[in-house]
Design a protein around this motif. Structure first.
Motif: not given
Lengths: 213, 213
Positions: B15-23, B71-78, B80-85, B201-205
């Motif tokens: 979840a952290r990686i996805a949130l970071n990716f989508k800023k 993550i699917e919810y984040l993909e629908e709300k935001y 771009r950039p897509s995690l399901l290209p 990298a920022e999402a690392h435990p």
């Protein structure tokens, strides 16, 4: 379209319900999970599905495994009728319930895990049953609590959805393993309604060509 | 947005990686899975997440559990950039790989299962390690084979996707459990590239406020 599956596999059952709901014609190709040391392990099948699990969907050039990936694919190709109706919030609730069953419960009780417990850890029949009881209880207790928040006629509101697709095989498998369902009245009443839907009824394991008595 | 998580939980890490990716800006609220008998079991948390698992995302009125549903919810709300290209076919391949890890492997090796093996089945340390080795080997062997078919720079083609989001925490956890990765060269090289991406990298435990030494 071709669906490789096994009559009693929960994941195959999910895929059949979704295909029926979307009125997709498909050939059903049985993969016997016990015969010949498990036909899912044969090389020809492993080339379609490297995990050696069922189901696998073949649609032209598309070869897809994982029941939820198959169903999301069907949803994108054939959006009506939808298995993910509503707002992002509602779709989120539907996916969360689906994953509660497919990602938290089913992986712990499926055939290969039961085989490992028996063969590698040499657990007794009582210990195996306690394992099943434990994970079903954990999962269904939480599921019933979620249903209290989000259910209507069906798991999420009054529309049939992916959450219902996933619930049906899980209750079927609970009954098969002798799990007591008394503590889950909402789950039971929704399951009762679901069984009457034609696209659900036709997907029942007993109605498949590879069903055994 | 608030994310309830635990530094070392694979699902929280996803979840952290996805949130970071989508800023997406979010507050990270640690839930300690071991302290106080497991803070995830406390009533206040169970009201947000009936399963008593992490992560949980709170976004206004939306309360969502299950990392893939989040993550699917984040993909629908935001979007771009897509995690399901890509096409439905490519999105299917991405979801299948994500589920291979989240639905087949992770549920078998997570904390509650290890606790059950130890406390209820009283397995030895060797048996527990053999359990972990077995399921990692099953899963990563199939995953490597799939990567042979679909990977490029990343798991599916040359674009970062949900499959990569799921791979990173799984390799981190493999390393933690002493799993030998020599048999998976493609997986290793992709993992190496992924670790250099800033949102990974920022999402690392180790970078989380609840990290322990």
């Amino acid at each position: 379209m071709e669906l490789y599956g096994y009559w009693r596999s929960s994941a195959s059952y999910r895929a059949r319900i979704a295909l029926n709901f979307k009125k997709c014609d498909y050939n059903y190709l049985p993969v016997h999970l016990l015969k010949d040391g498990g036909q899912q392990h044969q090389q020809a099948y492993r080339q379609l599905n490297p995990n050696g699990l069922v189901p696998t969907l073949v649609h032209g050039q598309v070869i897809l495994h994982q029941s939820l990936a198959i169903i999301e694919y069907l949803e994108e190709k054939y959006p009506r009728p939808s298995l993910l109706p509503g707002s992002p919030r509602q779709r989120g609730a539907i996916r969360a319930l689906a994953l509660d069953l497919c990602s938290e419960l089913q992986p712990l009780i499926n055939l290969r895990v039961q085989q490992y417990l028996k063969q590698q850890l040499e657990v007794s029949d009582e210990q195996k049953q306690a394992w099943l009881d434990h994970w079903f209880t954990e999962s269904f207790t939480a599921f019933e609590q979620s249903l209290n928040e989000v259910s209507g006629e069906y798991c999420v509101g009054d529309e049939f959805s992916l959450a219902d697709v996933c619930l049906v095989p899980q209750v079927y498998s609970a009954q098969r393993f002798g799990i007591d369902l008394d503590a889950y009245p909402l789950l039971q009443s929704i399951y009762g309604r679901l069984q009457e839907l034609p696209w659900v009824a036709e997907a029942h394991p007993d109605k498949q060509p590879d069903a055994e008595s």
